[in-house]
Write an enzyme that holds these catalytic residues in place. Structure first.
Site, PDB file in Angstrom:
ATOM      1  N   SER A   1      22.733  27.348  37.533  1.00 11.93           N
ATOM      2  CA  SER A   1      22.727  26.813  38.615  1.00 11.93           C
ATOM      3  C   SER A   1      23.588  25.605  39.219  1.00 11.93           C
ATOM      4  CB  SER A   1      21.710  26.915  38.328  1.00 11.93           C
ATOM      5  OG  SER A   1      21.322  25.868  37.652  1.00 11.93           O
TER       6      SER A   1
ATOM      7  N   LEU B   1      28.331  25.187  34.159  1.00 12.21           N
ATOM      8  CA  LEU B   1      26.927  24.551  34.268  1.00 12.21           C
ATOM      9  C   LEU B   1      25.788  25.053  35.811  1.00 12.21           C
ATOM     10  CD1 LEU B   1      29.046  21.527  36.866  1.00 12.21           C
ATOM     11  CD2 LEU B   1      28.996  21.512  33.794  1.00 12.21           C
TER      12      LEU B   1
ATOM     13  N   ALA C   1      25.801  36.082  33.628  1.00 16.17           N
ATOM     14  CA  ALA C   1      26.096  35.272  34.608  1.00 16.17           C
ATOM     15  C   ALA C   1      28.018  35.070  34.688  1.00 16.17           C
ATOM     16  CB  ALA C   1      25.258  34.550  35.197  1.00 16.17           C
ATOM     17  N   GLY C   2      28.357  33.905  33.211  1.00 11.79           N
ATOM     18  CA  GLY C   2      29.851  33.567  33.025  1.00 11.79           C
ATOM     19  C   GLY C   2      29.804  34.702  32.633  1.00 11.79           C
TER      20      GLY C   2
END
Length: 302
Positions: A222, A220, A249-250
């Site tokens: 942040s 989801l 980030a993922g």
């Protein structure tokens, strides 16, 4: 003791430009910093896991060019097992063109190249030997992903699918899958359910359970992640940080998650660990270059 994990996926070279705002169609904007970094979802995840001291075996395909050679050299420096990587005879290595705005958001266009030349015949059977977990994404041909997931089932390897970039997936991808890790957009495309709150998250997870997935993590951004499986259902928040670049980030989350699971952590424990790793990654520019080492996770949050 290190645990062996198998990652099958893409390897790209990322060309990144920072700018104040994304251009509208037909608009030219003046950007700032230009960076050229190693990337690709599979490669990012492999580096993320390796920097956290996982024993990573990476399967990918590059072109016979400078980008491919630089990528291979980089993987070896990270301590990644590259014995099962192959080289395309006719296609260039993958390239991604990335624009990052002042808020750390990104837009990405990928020229897949040799990544789409990775076929089941390119993957040696012994790549699956002595492996506890496998992680795949969707930047390689769908037929290769299906074949690899079936091979994992045959060899009783727990398979994790990060279904990115977004595409519709049938039961043949999902039935028997240990874990799936879509983001909100990918979740909607797979399930047809728009994620707008915890009730819709539960419905989306149930849809995936009905198709044979054992555990579900919906990322989801942040806001953290939604985990459903192995005795825990609910939202796990991510640490609050100042985002600079969310490009990988993922991927860092998935690589860190794989490492923690290989160490015997529960999904809930592994998710907390992976959220921390991903939070650090968005405070830095780049894809693989943003992946933290174990000592950085310890020091950053202490």
């Amino acid at each position: 003791m290190k645990q062996s994990v198998l990652i099958i996926g893409s390897s790209n070279t990322d060309m990144v430009v920072k700018t104040e705002h994304f251009p509208k169609p037909g608009e030219t904007v003046l950007g700032g910093t230009f960076l050229m970094n190693p990337g690709g979802k599979g490669a990012n995840q492999a580096v993320a896991a390796a920097r956290l001291d996982a024993d990573v075996r990476f399967v990918a395909k590059t072109g016979n060019d400078i980008f491919g050679k630089q990528a291979l050299e980089g993987f070896k420096k990270e301590g990644i097992d590259t014995r099962f990587m192959t080289e395309s005879a006719g296609l260039a290595s993958g390239v991604a063109l990335i624009t990052v705005n002042a808020q750390g958001q990104n837009e990405i266009v990928v020229a897949s190249g040799a990544n789409m030349d990775l076929h089941p015949a390119d993957i040696a059977d012994n790549a699956f030997e002595n492996v506890t977990l496998a992680l795949l994404q969707l930047e390689i041909p769908a037929e290769t992903v299906r074949w690899a997931l079936a091979k994992c089932a045959e060899k009783e390897i727990r398979a994790v699918l990060n279904p990115a970039p977004a595409m519709e997936l049938g039961r043949e991808f999902l039935n028997g899958l240990y874990l799936i890790t879509p983001n909100e957009t990918e979740t909607e495309l797979i399930t047809g359910i728009t994620v707008e709150g915890e009730e819709t998250l539960q419905k989306a997870a149930q849809y995936l359970f009905d198709l044979g997935v054992q555990n579900v993590i919906i990322t989801l951004g942040s806001k953290g992640i939604y985990l459903a499986g192995e005795g825990f259902t609910g939202i796990i928040p991510t640490p609050v940080v100042e985002a600079v670049d969310s490009t990988a980030a993922g991927d860092v989350f998935n690589g860190a998650l794989l490492k923690a699971l290989a160490d015997g952590k529960t999904l809930e424990q592994a998710s907390h660990f992976a959220c921390r790793a991903a939070a650090i990654s968005v405070t830095r520019m780049g894809a693989q270059s943003s992946a933290p080492y174990q000592h950085e996770i310890d020091s950053f949050f202490n």
